[in-house]
Design a protein around this motif. Structure first.
Motif, PDB file in Angstrom:
ATOM      1  N   PRO A  30     -59.991   4.461  15.173  1.00 15.18           N
ATOM      2  CA  PRO A  30     -59.811   5.480  16.199  1.00 15.18           C
ATOM      3  C   PRO A  30     -58.331   5.844  16.380  1.00 15.18           C
ATOM      4  O   PRO A  30     -57.458   5.013  16.150  1.00 15.18           O
ATOM      5  N   THR A  35     -52.062  11.065  18.238  1.00 12.51           N
ATOM      6  CA  THR A  35     -51.989  10.117  19.353  1.00 12.51           C
ATOM      7  C   THR A  35     -50.928   9.066  19.077  1.00 12.51           C
ATOM      8  O   THR A  35     -50.317   8.539  20.002  1.00 12.51           O
ATOM      9  N   ARG A 280     -50.478   5.383  12.099  1.00 10.09           N
ATOM     10  CA  ARG A 280     -51.489   6.224  11.442  1.00 10.09           C
ATOM     11  C   ARG A 280     -50.882   7.157  10.397  1.00 10.09           C
ATOM     12  O   ARG A 280     -51.189   8.347  10.360  1.00 10.09           O
TER      13      ARG A 280
ATOM     14  N   PRO B 136     -60.811  -5.709  18.335  1.00  7.86           N
ATOM     15  CA  PRO B 136     -60.671  -7.148  18.155  1.00  7.86           C
ATOM     16  C   PRO B 136     -61.684  -7.922  18.987  1.00  7.86           C
ATOM     17  O   PRO B 136     -62.247  -7.398  19.941  1.00  7.86           O
ATOM     18  N   GLN B 222     -59.598 -12.525  22.006  1.00  4.27           N
ATOM     19  CA  GLN B 222     -59.008 -11.763  23.097  1.00  4.27           C
ATOM     20  C   GLN B 222     -59.046 -12.538  24.410  1.00  4.27           C
ATOM     21  O   GLN B 222     -59.976 -13.266  24.680  1.00  4.27           O
ATOM     22  N   PRO B 223     -58.009 -12.375  25.222  1.00  7.28           N
ATOM     23  CA  PRO B 223     -57.975 -13.051  26.504  1.00  7.28           C
ATOM     24  C   PRO B 223     -59.150 -12.599  27.376  1.00  7.28           C
ATOM     25  O   PRO B 223     -59.623 -11.487  27.205  1.00  7.28           O
TER      26      PRO B 223
ATOM     27  N   THR C 355     -52.961  -3.786  23.631  1.00  8.73           N
ATOM     28  CA  THR C 355     -52.262  -4.995  23.193  1.00  8.73           C
ATOM     29  C   THR C 355     -50.766  -4.747  23.154  1.00  8.73           C
ATOM     30  O   THR C 355     -50.302  -3.879  22.422  1.00  8.73           O
ATOM     31  N   ILE C 381     -62.719  -8.018  29.840  1.00  7.98           N
ATOM     32  CA  ILE C 381     -61.469  -7.429  29.343  1.00  7.98           C
ATOM     33  C   ILE C 381     -61.646  -7.004  27.895  1.00  7.98           C
ATOM     34  O   ILE C 381     -62.135  -7.780  27.075  1.00  7.98           O
ATOM     35  N   MET C 383     -59.300  -5.737  25.005  1.00  7.23           N
ATOM     36  CA  MET C 383     -57.953  -5.416  24.536  1.00  7.23           C
ATOM     37  C   MET C 383     -58.089  -4.494  23.325  1.00  7.23           C
ATOM     38  O   MET C 383     -58.955  -4.685  22.487  1.00  7.23           O
ATOM     39  N   MET C 384     -57.220  -3.485  23.253  1.00  2.17           N
ATOM     40  CA  MET C 384     -57.297  -2.543  22.135  1.00  2.17           C
ATOM     41  C   MET C 384     -55.923  -2.315  21.546  1.00  2.17           C
ATOM     42  O   MET C 384     -54.930  -2.374  22.260  1.00  2.17           O
ATOM     43  N   GLU C 385     -55.897  -2.038  20.275  1.00  2.33           N
ATOM     44  CA  GLU C 385     -54.652  -1.617  19.649  1.00  2.33           C
ATOM     45  C   GLU C 385     -54.216  -0.323  20.347  1.00  2.33           C
ATOM     46  O   GLU C 385     -55.059   0.478  20.762  1.00  2.33           O
ATOM     47  N   ASN C 387     -53.149   2.685  19.807  1.00  2.00           N
ATOM     48  CA  ASN C 387     -53.714   3.990  19.478  1.00  2.00           C
ATOM     49  C   ASN C 387     -55.181   4.125  19.798  1.00  2.00           C
ATOM     50  O   ASN C 387     -55.660   5.185  20.177  1.00  2.00           O
ATOM     51  N   VAL C 388     -55.896   3.025  19.600  1.00  2.00           N
ATOM     52  CA  VAL C 388     -57.317   3.024  19.903  1.00  2.00           C
ATOM     53  C   VAL C 388     -57.487   3.189  21.411  1.00  2.00           C
ATOM     54  O   VAL C 388     -58.348   3.929  21.892  1.00  2.00           O
ATOM     55  N   VAL C 390     -55.302   4.624  23.467  1.00  2.00           N
ATOM     56  CA  VAL C 390     -54.929   5.993  23.837  1.00  2.00           C
ATOM     57  C   VAL C 390     -56.102   6.937  23.598  1.00  2.00           C
ATOM     58  O   VAL C 390     -56.412   7.807  24.414  1.00  2.00           O
ATOM     59  N   ASP C 391     -56.775   6.725  22.479  1.00  2.00           N
ATOM     60  CA  ASP C 391     -57.924   7.558  22.132  1.00  2.00           C
ATOM     61  C   ASP C 391     -59.023   7.459  23.194  1.00  2.00           C
ATOM     62  O   ASP C 391     -59.559   8.470  23.640  1.00  2.00           O
ATOM     63  N   TRP C 393     -58.637   6.344  26.261  1.00  2.00           N
ATOM     64  CA  TRP C 393     -58.056   6.765  27.538  1.00  2.00           C
ATOM     65  C   TRP C 393     -58.107   8.290  27.661  1.00  2.00           C
ATOM     66  O   TRP C 393     -58.529   8.833  28.682  1.00  2.00           O
TER      67      TRP C 393
END
Lengths: 319, 280, 505
Positions: A30, A35, A280, B136, B222-223, C355, C381, C383-385, C387-388, C390-391, C393
């Motif tokens: 994604p 972005t 990206r 993750p 993940q936490p 993250t 919870i 957690m996302m990279e 960019n992921v 932001v996408d 969001w």
């Protein structure tokens, strides 16, 4: 020889597979270059603005069209343009590759120059205290994650010696050999740590194997000194598995060392592709992965050839 | 299986390895059952970054959680990921290896080229991409590590399977009309146990290391669930404030890998006819 | 140049080596600042780049018409003076006649006009364009005067112009399409070279109208690991560094020979609820959540104490004492009452966080999780990279989001995107509210500063009371330096423009 040709023929096939896999995988992630550049501000763009940016990054076409365009370029030696660097992908890769190559070589030199003597020593003192010490150390070395080693090295160097290896940019070997080696010596130790442990273990066991072989016994019975038996008769043969192991490990190292490059702030292939994924930069991810895969295939082919060349039994077997 | 365990236990390094793994499994089971000194997720607000003491054996972390309890649950998490991923890789790799060796021809070509592609793809990047796509988490880590190791198992199986296929007893079984499935499982698989067992223990050590590496990059567990790698990553910036937060997980990871490596070595010694000859 | 024979080349090399060793032996007369940061700029086009790290670099190279000083006052940059017409529909700037681009050309009104036209052109894809939509036409009566004619009264546009996203660039570069590759600005430094994610080299701009600099240049190294930055400072390999992680920043004062600069920033940490999804659509549930959290504890635990409790307005000129806002002291009893009243008997929801962005996001999420569990809310919870995240969001695809959003010195450009009915990010905040909308519009048109404060404080109270988001804290911007560095002034906007006064011993 036909074996080599056969292997070489599979290369394009494997690389094609890698190219499709990386091409699809990076687009399934994604988020896109837009972005990545703008973050949440990307939400402020109007549709027209978004389209303009998509065209700029070359992601406005359907995926198969993008792939075909990329593949066509590939056959002409064109890996595309990196959006981060604004330069041809191949140029960017070739700028980063010397560091990775030198770091891999230095790690290997460290691993071999520490591992082989230790392994031989241990084998020649089989089951005596020095053998046990070496084996325990090697075991521990193999069990230590390299980022733990790296963090500790930086911490100890900076706190107790007020020194850190040069970070940020890389001094190429030909520009300043001493500075270049000094910069990479600690990262190389970090990477070479577990590597040296593996080499120690494999050279010890290979040595033990060889020492029990008939021709070594013959040499011994003919009155060769223990030292000469070890260095002249046994070692050359014991090196075969060491060469194989080092070669395979070297192949992996050439793929870049993401974590160690991150900790030591080195601009190598690992961080290049990690940054490319986070930002990206599709063309750069694709190009770098393909480059790494190609090196891996070549190194593994060379390792196999070396194996055949070194081991007389196999050569006969193949005929 | 019982025989293998007992001969492992007689082997010096095998014994140490088994004891370590035993301890880890015990910690993992206790952690799963909730038999930890404290709740590993509870924040003791007034006891942040406390050094090891009678109450908090391994101290507390930045948010005031008991590090020892978290370590126990972290061991469970890391072991779970290691065992699950290696189990999947072993099964998938074995099936692919056997099928390729047995059917040969086109199938062999296709399967092995796919495995070659996965092998040539830089492992950590493959894991990174999978994680970025799916997000993750525990299952993702398992899947990513499994996919990376599947081709290795496929190769380990295919080689011996090919040579076994040529051997007399398999031929004999075939001519006597045994079904394909029977020959595959009864003869081939049984003979592959030895090389597989060694590969499995070594892969477990690698999986533990990979999990730690992924979590260190913030891409693994993940936490708030702790894993050994995540605990290490979280302690990274607290190294000078609270060194115990780094030392204990680091040592735990090392010992765990050591346990698997020792066991793998011992297995190799026991199962490899050449070393048996040497020791004889 | 003559052609060299190999011999003369060698001799030349020897001389060059001798020269370098001589210059290295000289005292640091020719002072260069060695700087480090963990995130590099992502591009060189000031109109397009919005990442914090890019702005920090571009602010050293380019200049807007006006900029903000360390107290957030609008002060001259390229413009030496400016004036709003009575009805706030015409804004006139006088350009500093000394202002020059790094190639030596004077900055004229034509350059300003071309720059703003580029910014407003949709093909440029400038995200900041949305702040300047009220510009109807631009006049250039002479080389030193530029007039913006506005379609509506727009007081906050002046502050909106005080960012590098409204930088002025040479009209010739715009014409040639070389913006973003050449980086020719009128700022204090000139970009000599840029290796993305590795290093940039800046040299002092002799033509800069702001005066002479005490340093000759800056070399910025990108060290992705902030503990490595600290090690590098400690070892004397780096003189000055930008730090993001409060945990690393708190280590700096413990080191002999290192100093920490800390200044409160306008960014805010927030738990964004999604009021379009049940049960967050229930006002009482949102209010219960606001009462249930202990903001100070989040700061103490997740931010290592590095932050201040804040309401929606983070700029001192507008902010009111958070104690006046709805339920800003943790009140579990009231929270439970509100939950009971809402008819929602506890619920589960997913909270997303990026993250490492900000570095404390994961810790914040975990403390919030523990606090909200007290009133029967079970947070998961995710957690996302970055960019992921932001996408997700941008698509408004979340139950709750831990976020760190940027602040502006004026409430209007800070919140109009979220809380006006036609805001660009209204689909992210999902909270259409006519009262907020009308307060925003009044604030945009009002010219009396005291009245504006009044309007925006009403806006702030309404937001806190409606709790579409739970504002938590503002943090600090950190730079660390060796003792040999002096003269740096940090700014709440996070800019490193204060480097113009820096000297290195």
């Amino acid at each position: 020889m036909s074996y080599v040709v056969q292997r070489l023929l599979t290369f394009p096939l494997i690389l094609l597979g890698v190219s499709i896999l990386v091409f699809v995988a990076i687009r399934l992630v994604p988020g896109d270059a837009i972005t990545a550049m703008l973050g949440t501000e990307a939400g402020l763009l109007t549709p027209v603005q978004r389209e303009a940016l998509a065209a700029y990054f070359g992601i406005d076409q359907p995926i198969w069209a993008q792939y075909l365009r990329w593949l066509t370029g590939l056959f002409q030696g064109d890996l595309g343009i990196s959006s981060i660097y604004g330069k041809p992908v191949l140029t960017v890769i070739l700028e980063r590759f010397p560091l990775t190559l030198q770091l891999s070589l230095m790690s290997m030199v460290i691993a071999l120059s520490v591992g082989v003597p230790l392994g031989v020593l241990a084998a020649s003192r089989n089951e005596r205290p020095s053998d046990l010490v070496v084996r325990v150390l090697a075991m521990l070395g193999q069990s230590t994650p390299n980022f733990v080693v790296g963090i500790l090295i930086i911490y100890v160097l900076s706190v107790f010696f007020g020194f850190v290896p040069a970070m940020g940019t890389f001094t190429p070997l030909f520009a300043d050999p001493l500075a270049s080696i000094a910069q990479l010596i600690f990262p190389a130790i970090t990477l070479g740590f577990a590597f040296a442990a593996s080499v120690t273990r494999i050279s010890r066991s290979a040595m033990l194997d060889v020492l029990s072989d008939d021709y070594v016994r013959t040499a011994r019975s003919k009155g060769a000194t223990p030292m000469s038996v070890i260095w002249h008769h046994a070692l050359p043969n014991a090196l075969i598995p060491v060469v194989t192991l080092s070669g395979v490990e070297f192949g992996y190292l050439l793929g870049g060392a993401v974590i160690v490059e991150q900790i030591f702030a080195l601009p190598g292939l690992g961080r290049l592709v990690l940054d490319a994924i986070t930002q990206r930069d599709y063309a750069l991810v694709q190009g770098t992965v393909l480059f790494i895969a190609f090196n891996f295939l070549v190194v593994n082919l060379l390792v196999d050839l070396a194996y055949v060349a070194l081991d007389p039994r196999i050569r006969i077997g193949r005929r | 299986m019982g025989k293998m365990l007992s001969s492992l236990f007689r082997h010096p390094s095998g014994r140490i390895g088994l004891v370590i793994i035993g301890f880890y499994l015990l910690a993992a089971i206790l952690g799963t059952l909730g038999l930890t000194p404290h709740d590993p997720l509870k924040l003791f607000a007034i006891d942040r970054l406390k050094a090891p003491s009678g109450t908090y054996w391994f101290g507390t972390d930045l948010l005031g959680r008991d590090a020892f309890s978290r370590l126990m649950v972290g061991i469970r998490q890391s072991m779970l990921i290691a065992f699950a991923s290696v189990a999947i890789a072993t099964i998938a790799g074995t099936i692919i290896g056997l099928v390729s060796a047995w059917w040969g021809g086109l199938w062999d070509g296709i399967f092995m080229r796919v495995m070659d592609v996965l092998l040539a793809f830089p492992a950590i990047l493959l894991a990174l991409l999978i994680i970025a796509i799916v997000g993750p988490g525990t299952m993702t880590s398992v899947a990513a590590i499994a996919i990376v190791y599947t081709p290795i198992f496929a190769r380990v199986v295919r080689g011996p399977a090919l040579s076994l296929k040529q051997r007399d007893f398999v031929d004999a079984a075939r001519t006597f009309g045994s079904s394909q499935g029977y020959v595959l499982t009864r003869h081939l698989l049984l003979n592959l146990v030895a090389p597989l067992a060694v590969q499995v223990t070594l892969a477990l050590a690698w999986a533990l290391l990979t999990e730690a590496g992924l979590s260190f990059l913030g891409l693994g567990t993940q936490p708030p669930t702790p894993s050994l790698g995540l605990m290490l990553a979280e302690s990274r910036n607290l190294m000078t404030h609270a060194p115990w937060l780094m030392i204990f997980p680091a040592v735990t990871i090392m010992l765990g890998i050591l346990g698997f490596n020792l066991t793998g070595d011992a297995l190799r010694d026991i199962l490899d006819p050449r070393t048996q000859r040497r020791e004889a | 140049m003559n052609q060299f024979s190999p011999k003369t080349l060698l001799a030349g090399l020897a001389v060059a080596t001798a020269l370098t060793s001589v210059s290295a032996a000289l005292p640091a007369q020719a002072a260069e600042l060695r700087m480090a940061w963990s995130q590099d700029a992502t591009g060189l086009d000031p109109h397009k780049q919005t990442a914090f790290s890019s702005l920090r670099l571009l602010e050293l190279i380019y200049e807007p018409l006006v900029r903000l000083d360390a107290d957030l006052n609008v002060v001259p940059a390229i413009a030496s003076s400016w004036e709003f017409a009575e009805d706030a529909r015409t804004l006139t700037f006088t350009i500093d006649t000394n202002a020059k681009f790094s190639d030596g050309a004077s900055v004229t009104s034509a350059d300003v006009k071309a720059s703003f036209e580029r910014l407003l052109d949709e093909a440029t894809s400038a995200a900041a364009r949305s702040n300047f939509l009220s510009i109807e036409s631009i006049d250039t009566p002479d080389d030193a005067t530029i007039v913006f004619n506005l379609s509506t009264p727009d007081v906050p546009i002046l502050v909106a112009m005080a960012t590098i996203n409204a930088a002025v660039m040479p009209a010739a570069e715009i014409e040639a399409g070389t913006v973003g590759t050449e980086a020719i600005g009128s700022g204090p430094f000139v970009l000599e070279s840029w290796e993305p994610n590795a290093r940039e080299v800046l040299s002092a701009n002799e033509n800069w109208a702001g005066g002479e600099l005490a340093i000759d240049g800056i070399t910025i190294s990108v060290l992705p690991d902030e503990m490595a930055i600290l090690a590098s400072l400690r070892a004397g390999q780096t003189d000055f560094a930008l730090l993001n992680d409060p945990l690393v920043a708190t280590l700096v004062p413990m080191e002999a020979g290192l100093e920490l600069n800390r200044v409160g920033v306008l960014n805010y940490n927030v738990l964004q609820l999604n009021p379009s999804r049940p049960p967050m659509d229930n006002l009482l549930v949102r209010q219960a959540m606001s009462c249930a959290i202990d903001r100070q504890e989040i700061i103490d635990a997740a931010l290592a104490g590095e932050g201040k409790v804040t309401g929606p307005l983070t700029m001192p000129a507008f902010a009111q004492d958070p104690a006046n806002l709805f339920c800003y002291e943790q009140d579990l009893e009231r929270a439970r009452e509100l939950m009971a009243e809402s008819g929602v008997d506890g619920f589960s929801a997913t909270v997303i966080a990026a993250t490492g962005e900000p570095p404390v996001a994961a810790s914040e999420a975990q403390v919030l999780q523990a606090q909200l569990a007290e009133i029967g809310i079970d947070l998961e919870i995710e957690m996302m990279e970055l960019n992921v995240y932001v996408d997700a969001w941008l698509a408004g695809d979340f139950d709750m989001a831990v976020a760190q959003n940027g602040g502006r010195p004026d409430p209007y450009p800070m919140y109009n995107r979220y809380f006006t009915n036609e805001g660009n990010l209204a689909h992210v905040s999902n909270f259409p509210d006519d009262e907020l909308d009308s307060l925003m519009k009044q604030g945009q048109a009002e010219t009396d500063p005291a009245k504006r404060v009044e309007i925006f404080q009403a806006f702030e109270s309404r937001l806190a009371e409606q709790s579409p988001w739970l504002w938590l804290s503002t943090g600090y911007s950190y730079t660390a330096q060796r003792e040999s560095v002096s003269g740096f002034t940090p700014s709440p906007t996070g800019t490193l423009f204060g480097l113009v006064n820096v000297s290195v011993e």
